[in-house]
Design an enzyme around this catalytic site. Structure first.
Site, PDB file in Angstrom:
ATOM      1  N   GLN A  78     -54.271  12.510   6.708  1.00  7.39           N
ATOM      2  CA  GLN A  78     -55.184  11.742   5.855  1.00  7.39           C
ATOM      3  C   GLN A  78     -56.420  11.361   6.650  1.00  7.39           C
ATOM      4  O   GLN A  78     -56.335  10.616   7.634  1.00  7.39           O
ATOM      5  CB  GLN A  78     -54.501  10.479   5.334  1.00  7.39           C
ATOM      6  CG  GLN A  78     -55.389   9.670   4.390  1.00  7.39           C
ATOM      7  CD  GLN A  78     -54.716   8.395   3.930  1.00  7.39           C
ATOM      8  OE1 GLN A  78     -53.550   8.167   4.218  1.00  7.39           O
ATOM      9  NE2 GLN A  78     -55.452   7.558   3.206  1.00  7.39           N
ATOM     10  N   GLU A  96     -57.872   2.673  11.064  1.00 10.52           N
ATOM     11  CA  GLU A  96     -57.881   2.360  12.496  1.00 10.52           C
ATOM     12  C   GLU A  96     -56.590   2.789  13.189  1.00 10.52           C
ATOM     13  O   GLU A  96     -56.613   3.186  14.354  1.00 10.52           O
ATOM     14  CB  GLU A  96     -58.128   0.864  12.723  1.00 10.52           C
ATOM     15  CG  GLU A  96     -58.325   0.531  14.202  1.00 10.52           C
ATOM     16  CD  GLU A  96     -58.869  -0.865  14.437  1.00 10.52           C
ATOM     17  OE1 GLU A  96     -58.832  -1.312  15.600  1.00 10.52           O
ATOM     18  OE2 GLU A  96     -59.329  -1.497  13.469  1.00 10.52           O
ATOM     19  N   ARG A 133     -53.742  -0.389   0.616  1.00 12.82           N
ATOM     20  CA  ARG A 133     -53.026   0.720   1.236  1.00 12.82           C
ATOM     21  C   ARG A 133     -52.294   0.382   2.521  1.00 12.82           C
ATOM     22  O   ARG A 133     -51.352   1.051   2.885  1.00 12.82           O
ATOM     23  CB  ARG A 133     -54.006   1.865   1.534  1.00 12.82           C
ATOM     24  CG  ARG A 133     -54.679   2.422   0.291  1.00 12.82           C
ATOM     25  CD  ARG A 133     -55.518   3.630   0.638  1.00 12.82           C
ATOM     26  NE  ARG A 133     -56.187   4.161  -0.536  1.00 12.82           N
ATOM     27  CZ  ARG A 133     -56.936   5.255  -0.526  1.00 12.82           C
ATOM     28  NH1 ARG A 133     -57.105   5.927   0.578  1.00 12.82           N
ATOM     29  NH2 ARG A 133     -57.505   5.677  -1.638  1.00 12.82           N
TER      30      ARG A 133
END
Length: 299
Positions: A78, A96, A133
């Site tokens: 992703q 991150e 998310r």
């Protein structure tokens, strides 16, 4: 596999385009901006800086190593999201953990979506995306909601529409920020749950909050136990009410036997001195005579 190779090649082509100083893309109106914005681009990790608006402030080292192992085996599945700051300079909007894990593995580039946005838009994108998310702890989510309300200037109702959460849910998270900082830290570290925190909010005095918090940890109290303890702190008179004395074993045994014999719920009350009462209820004269007949037959 061919599709993946084509995508990577395209990403490298766009990366080369972004490294051309004569055609630096600074806004969506610039030439070739439409080719870059919204596309997956391979960016040098060294050209990306951490987003100061990132709500997550701590990262579990073990889970980070597990992600790094997965990236080493499968690559970054992703893409991260960045915004363009300057020529060949970007800032993280989200992703991150993937960014850090890729550095651990020793990757030089990472797939990324590029967005051109001002600081306020970047803040909103980072916080909203992370709330939806990322596996943030309750305090991190609460802080994210608070920053959106304060820095984007939205109401709880407007925030509810943006993040797709009920207003009451947002309000419950924000209330956690009223807890003593030590308790907030305990929640972030996983010592207590959000349920414990919601119970503790009902105690206004911070010293009382800490007293209960210590009991939760030392006695391993459940959320329900904590709620009962909180009620005791708020209504101390309830705890001072005399408790009903438990009937002695002989009375309990007799109650069961007589209830079966008379087919009605017998009540037995026994005082501390040993004196007591036996109550045999009846529904009618006929029922009374039935019970009386049973008593006589037992003589």
């Amino acid at each position: 596999m061919a599709k993946a190779t084509k995508k990577q090649a395209l990403g490298r082509g766009l990366s080369a385009l972004l490294k051309d100083p004569t055609n630096d893309i600074k806004s969506v109106a610039d030439k070739n901006a439409d080719k870059v914005v919204g596309s997956i681009v391979e960016l040098d990790l060294g050209s990306i800086e951490v987003n100061p608006f990132q709500p997550r402030t701590s990262f579990n080292e073990e889970s980070l190593r597990e992600l790094a192992s997965s990236i080493k085996e499968l690559g970054v599945i992703q893409p991260i999201t960045v915004r363009k700051l300057d020529f060949n300079k970007y800032q993280l909007v989200s992703g991150e953990r993937r960014f850090r894990a890729s550095k651990l593995v020793g990757l030089e580039t990472i797939p990324a979506y590029i967005r051109i946005a001002n600081d306020q838009e970047s803040l909103e994108m980072a916080l909203v995306e992370n709330i939806q998310r990322q596996d943030l702890d309750p305090i991190e989510i609460a802080l994210s909601y608070q920053r959106l309300i304060e820095e984007i200037s939205v109401t709880q109702e407007e925030l509810s529409d943006r993040v797709g959460k009920n207003r009451s849910t947002i309000a419950n998270y924000l209330r956690l920020l009223k807890l003593d900082p030590i308790i907030q830290t305990g929640m972030r570290d996983g010592f207590i749950s959000m349920g414990h925190g919601r119970a503790l909010i009902n105690v206004e005095d911070l010293s009382d909050q800490l007293d209960i918090y210590e009991k939760i940890l030392s006695q391993n109290l459940s959320v329900r136990d904590t709620e009962a303890l909180v009620r005791g702190y708020k209504n101390p008179k309830e705890n001072s009410k005399p408790q009903k004395a438990s009937a002695p074993p002989f009375a309990k045994k007799a109650k069961r036997e007589l209830t079966d014999l008379f087919e009605t719920s017998v009540a037995i009350k026994v005082s501390k001195s040993g004196k007591g009462q036996l109550v045999v209820p009846f529904k009618s004269q006929e029922d009374f005579e039935r019970i009386l007949k049973l008593i006589k037959s037992e003589k």
